[in-house]
Motif scaffolding. Structure first.
Motif, PDB file in Angstrom:
ATOM      1  N   TRP A 581      32.446  43.282  51.043  1.00 13.74           N
ATOM      2  CA  TRP A 581      33.205  43.882  52.153  1.00 13.74           C
ATOM      3  C   TRP A 581      34.706  43.579  52.072  1.00 13.74           C
ATOM      4  CZ3 TRP A 581      35.156  40.024  55.520  1.00 13.74           C
ATOM      5  CH2 TRP A 581      34.687  38.736  55.222  1.00 13.74           C
ATOM      6  N   ALA A 582      35.167  43.008  50.952  1.00 19.66           N
ATOM      7  CA  ALA A 582      36.597  42.689  50.804  1.00 19.66           C
ATOM      8  C   ALA A 582      37.422  43.979  50.715  1.00 19.66           C
ATOM      9  CB  ALA A 582      36.820  41.844  49.565  1.00 19.66           C
ATOM     10  N   ASP A 583      38.633  43.908  51.281  1.00 16.96           N
ATOM     11  CA  ASP A 583      39.540  45.061  51.229  1.00 16.96           C
ATOM     12  C   ASP A 583      40.103  45.259  49.819  1.00 16.96           C
ATOM     13  OD1 ASP A 583      39.669  45.766  54.121  1.00 16.96           O
ATOM     14  OD2 ASP A 583      40.439  43.729  54.279  1.00 16.96           O
ATOM     15  N   LEU A 584      40.310  44.155  49.133  1.00 15.97           N
ATOM     16  CA  LEU A 584      40.929  44.219  47.809  1.00 15.97           C
ATOM     17  C   LEU A 584      40.312  43.134  46.929  1.00 15.97           C
ATOM     18  CD1 LEU A 584      43.163  45.344  45.924  1.00 15.97           C
ATOM     19  CD2 LEU A 584      44.740  43.698  46.979  1.00 15.97           C
ATOM     20  N   ILE A 585      39.953  43.485  45.713  1.00 21.25           N
ATOM     21  CA  ILE A 585      39.320  42.546  44.784  1.00 21.25           C
ATOM     22  C   ILE A 585      40.170  42.452  43.529  1.00 21.25           C
ATOM     23  CG2 ILE A 585      37.271  42.018  43.395  1.00 21.25           C
ATOM     24  CD1 ILE A 585      35.659  43.749  45.408  1.00 21.25           C
ATOM     25  N   TYR A 586      40.491  41.211  43.132  1.00 21.65           N
ATOM     26  CA  TYR A 586      41.177  40.970  41.865  1.00 21.65           C
ATOM     27  C   TYR A 586      40.193  40.308  40.904  1.00 21.65           C
ATOM     28  CZ  TYR A 586      45.689  41.851  44.125  1.00 21.65           C
ATOM     29  OH  TYR A 586      46.752  42.434  44.775  1.00 21.65           O
ATOM     30  N   VAL A 587      40.054  40.890  39.716  1.00 19.80           N
ATOM     31  CA  VAL A 587      39.221  40.288  38.674  1.00 19.80           C
ATOM     32  C   VAL A 587      40.153  39.490  37.761  1.00 19.80           C
ATOM     33  CG1 VAL A 587      37.586  40.684  36.816  1.00 19.80           C
ATOM     34  CG2 VAL A 587      37.632  42.235  38.792  1.00 19.80           C
ATOM     35  N   VAL A 588      39.859  38.192  37.642  1.00 19.18           N
ATOM     36  CA  VAL A 588      40.747  37.282  36.912  1.00 19.18           C
ATOM     37  C   VAL A 588      40.038  36.778  35.661  1.00 19.18           C
ATOM     38  CG1 VAL A 588      42.092  35.137  37.025  1.00 19.18           C
ATOM     39  CG2 VAL A 588      41.833  36.560  39.076  1.00 19.18           C
ATOM     40  N   GLU A 589      40.741  36.832  34.526  1.00 21.15           N
ATOM     41  CA  GLU A 589      40.258  36.245  33.277  1.00 21.15           C
ATOM     42  C   GLU A 589      41.444  35.683  32.512  1.00 21.15           C
ATOM     43  OE1 GLU A 589      37.934  38.719  30.777  1.00 21.15           O
ATOM     44  OE2 GLU A 589      36.127  38.600  32.021  1.00 21.15           O
ATOM     45  N   GLY A 590      41.267  34.503  31.943  1.00 21.06           N
ATOM     46  CA  GLY A 590      42.331  33.901  31.150  1.00 21.06           C
ATOM     47  C   GLY A 590      43.608  33.679  31.931  1.00 21.06           C
ATOM     48  N   GLY A 591      43.492  33.485  33.244  1.00 22.58           N
ATOM     49  CA  GLY A 591      44.658  33.179  34.054  1.00 22.58           C
ATOM     50  C   GLY A 591      45.479  34.385  34.454  1.00 22.58           C
ATOM     51  N   LYS A 592      44.943  35.591  34.277  1.00 24.71           N
ATOM     52  CA  LYS A 592      45.700  36.788  34.661  1.00 24.71           C
ATOM     53  C   LYS A 592      44.751  37.818  35.250  1.00 24.71           C
ATOM     54  CE  LYS A 592      47.477  39.108  31.313  1.00 24.71           C
ATOM     55  NZ  LYS A 592      48.232  39.456  30.077  1.00 24.71           N
ATOM     56  N   VAL A 593      45.313  38.744  36.021  1.00 21.27           N
ATOM     57  CA  VAL A 593      44.520  39.803  36.637  1.00 21.27           C
ATOM     58  C   VAL A 593      44.252  40.883  35.591  1.00 21.27           C
ATOM     59  CG1 VAL A 593      44.510  41.619  38.379  1.00 21.27           C
ATOM     60  CG2 VAL A 593      45.434  39.358  38.943  1.00 21.27           C
ATOM     61  N   VAL A 594      42.957  41.186  35.386  1.00 21.86           N
ATOM     62  CA  VAL A 594      42.600  42.229  34.411  1.00 21.86           C
ATOM     63  C   VAL A 594      42.146  43.512  35.105  1.00 21.86           C
ATOM     64  CG1 VAL A 594      42.030  40.600  32.585  1.00 21.86           C
ATOM     65  CG2 VAL A 594      40.254  41.283  34.200  1.00 21.86           C
ATOM     66  N   GLU A 595      41.735  43.428  36.373  1.00 18.72           N
ATOM     67  CA  GLU A 595      41.349  44.603  37.152  1.00 18.72           C
ATOM     68  C   GLU A 595      41.614  44.332  38.627  1.00 18.72           C
ATOM     69  OE1 GLU A 595      37.567  46.307  34.505  1.00 18.72           O
ATOM     70  OE2 GLU A 595      37.248  45.447  36.495  1.00 18.72           O
ATOM     71  N   SER A 596      41.820  45.392  39.398  1.00 18.48           N
ATOM     72  CA  SER A 596      41.962  45.239  40.837  1.00 18.48           C
ATOM     73  C   SER A 596      41.540  46.531  41.513  1.00 18.48           C
ATOM     74  CB  SER A 596      43.397  44.886  41.215  1.00 18.48           C
ATOM     75  OG  SER A 596      44.290  45.921  40.880  1.00 18.48           O
TER      76      SER A 596
END
Length: 621
Positions: A581-596
């Motif tokens: 139910w989150a408004d915004l999702i950040y996918v993090v790998e290796g210390g950086k955002v790879v998807e949002s």
């Protein structure tokens, strides 16, 4: 051959240089120590000094009455040189004030002086202990404040047991050393008075004793340095044992699970043996120094007596009194030497405290401005942020750019070690970026503003910590002015009200060491209630529901959902079901955002990283 001579000469030359540096370091430590002592206990010190002088005078006067008492008792002091003149002078002083020096008067005066000395001794002892406690209290507060004011990165890089060891064992050693220093100072005052009396009886004999004593002290100077070095060894070994004690007790459950009790016991025993060895070596150093000093003292006294009788022709009465005087002085000189050596043995502990305090001060966060209370009204953003915990390691966060809109629920997901918790620390201002910018409502948030920002944050860590205290005290720790109704409301929000209400003592239930008397899920709910009670503008939940069952997790998420729009929430999770139910999702790998994106858009990307995580957890759209 020439090379050998050159090497030898270098070694010989290096020793005085090393000794000189050791002397310089010791003098610097002593200056710092006495400056601190005067600052902390100025008035108590003055009182102790006054009482010490009076205490010494009472003993010195009592001893000075010995000659006139011998004269009144019938011992002929005529022709006894300075001793006879001194006895006559004291008798004339009594006559001048209208008193006739009788045996009863002199003995009564002596008993009175002994009684006064006993009372003064009690006052002196209590005063010295009060100074010791003031020093320990001052150092403990000062060091704890320095540690608390240091930035979080410095704390992470340091070993917590070193701080604990310094706050307890090292400060206790400094306090004990302070008491010894005061006792030594009292002995010096008394010895000075005795030396004054001895000079009055025989200046030549006393001067000979003082010169010989100074030479003896110089000879033992190297042993004093060895004792100080041994004190440093005691400090280091006890610090290592202290660290192992804490680690072994904290890992006891794991040790039992792995059957490692005997291995841990062997390691602990070896460290304990090192501490015993260091302490015994220290005691041996002290004993050897005391033995040689005592032997040297009596050799000096024998030589001085021979010279006084055969060369200086000191009268028999003066010899008798001087022998009695030196019989009292020599043990005090030896105990004084012991107390001084023990004080020197303590100096490495004080130096260690100064070192830790200095490192903490160098890493201190800027003081918060009393009116600088920040709030999140539009967004919190990172721009090109990178951060590394220590030099040579792979960056935990690299070129991170993300936006946390105010009033929204934002989730950070990704595998373990992706940098999610580090990002949370950056968002809270616990660690500052090596590069890039953290912006609050468009304004850069620098070191001077992070304290004001943290006042607006509620945080629940994955490793929930509770104090060994009541539930009420653990909640009030977040907000001391909270009412009982507010605490109960926070418990309801965190789905903890029912289990607390079911406890016999309710809010006054003791939760045990680190909360061990309640379950992990209950601990997590209490930590959530504590965060809600803080009434934050941003709530960060770092795996905060991972120990809750589905029913209670749903209640917590419903409570957060009820405040959607007024509370900014950052969810860090492995279980994707908690962030649906989150408004915004950040996918993090290796210390950086790879998807949002949101749940629907990310799960629809069939080749995306979020979709891979989603499928691994067998979730459905």
């Amino acid at each position: 051959m020439e090379k050998t001579i050159s090497t030898t000469s270098t070694i010989v030359a290096a020793k005085p240089i090393a000794d000189s540096r050791a002397d310089g370091a010791e003098k610097s430590t002593l200056r710092s120590y006495f400056a601190m002592l005067i600052q902390v206990s100025r008035w108590h010190l003055i009182g102790v000094i006054v009482v010490t002088v009076l205490f010494s005078l009472s003993e010195g006067i009592g001893f000075a009455l010995l000659l006139p008492t011998l004269q009144v008792a019938g011992f002929n002091m005529v022709g006894q040189g300075a001793a006879g003149k001194y006895a006559a002078m004291v008798s004339n002083a009594f006559v001048a004030i209208g008193l006739h020096p009788t045996l009863i008067l002199l003995l009564g005066l002596f008993v009175t002086l002994v009684g006064a000395r006993t009372v003064l001794g009690q006052i002196q002892s209590v005063g010295m202990y009060a100074v010791q406690q003031e020093v320990e209290h001052h150092l403990r507060r000062r060091l704890y404040h320095s540690i608390a004011e240091a930035n979080w990165l410095f704390v992470c890089r340091s070993r917590a047991s070193d701080f604990t060891h310094a706050l307890t064992h090292e400060i206790y050693r400094v306090g004990s050393g302070t008491n010894l220093a005061l006792v030594f100072a009292g002995e010096v005052v008394l010895l000075t008075l005795y030396m004054a009396i001895a000079f009055a009886l025989s200046a030549g004999m006393t001067a000979l004793v003082l010169i010989s004593g100074a030479m003896l002290t110089f000879v033992f100077r190297g042993r004093t340095h060895a004792i100080e070095a041994q004190g440093e060894e005691v400090s280091n070994t006890s610090k290592t044992l202290y660290a192992a004690t804490i680690e072994h007790l904290q890992s006891l459950k794991a040790a039992k699970t792995y059957g490692a009790e005997e291995r841990n016991f062997s390691i602990f025993s070896a460290l304990s043996a090192d501490v015993v060895s260091a302490n015994v070596d220290g005691a041996r150093q002290q004993a050897v120094a005391a033995t040689w000093f005592e032997l040297g003292s009596w050799i000096i006294l024998a030589v001085v007596l021979f010279v006084s009788i055969r060369v200086l022709a000191v009268p028999p009465a003066a010899i008798l009194i001087l022998l009695l005087l030196f019989a009292r002085v020599m043990p005090r000189i030896m105990t004084g030497q012991y107390h001084y050596r023990a004080f020197v043995n303590m100096l490495p502990s004080f130096n260690n405290l100064l070192d830790i305090e200095g490192r903490c001060a160098a890493a201190a966060e800027p003081a918060a401005h009393p009116h600088d209370r920040l709030s999140l009204t539009r967004e919190l953003a990172t721009e090109g942020v990178s951060f590394t915990y220590s030099e040579g390691r792979i960056p935990a966060v690299r070129d991170l750019s993300l936006v946390i809109p105010a009033g929204k629920v934002v989730a950070l997901v990704g595998p373990s070690g992706a940098g999610k918790s580090t990002i949370a620390d950056i968002l809270m201002g616990l660690v500052l970026p090596d590069s890039g910018t953290l912006r609050l409502d468009g304004r850069p948030l620098g070191p001077e503003g992070v304290r004001g920002w943290r006042d607006q944050i509620g945080y629940v860590a994955p490793d929930t910590f509770l104090f060994h205290d009541t539930i009420r005290a653990n909640l009030k720790w977040a907000r001391p002015d909270a009412s009982e109704d507010e605490m109960l409301a926070a418990l309801r929000q965190a789905a903890a009200f029912d289990f607390v209400a079911g406890l016999k003592d309710g809010l006054d239930t003791i939760v045990g060491d680190r909360g061990m008397m309640v379950s992990q899920g209950e601990r997590q709910r209490l930590a959530l209630a504590r965060a809600f009670l803080r009434r934050p503008s941003m709530l960060i939940l770092d795996e905060a529901t991972n120990s809750l069952d589905s029913e209670n997790e749903g209640r917590v998420l419903d409570a957060i959902e009820s405040r959607r729009g007024e509370l900014t929430v950052v969810l860090i999770a492995h279980r994707l079901s908690t962030i649906r139910w989150a408004d915004l999702i950040y996918v993090v790998e290796g210390g950086k955002v790879v998807e949002s994106g949101d749940w629907s858009s990310l799960s629809a990307q069939r080749d995306g990283r979020f979709r891979a995580l989603w499928e691994a957890q067998s979730l459905t759209i």
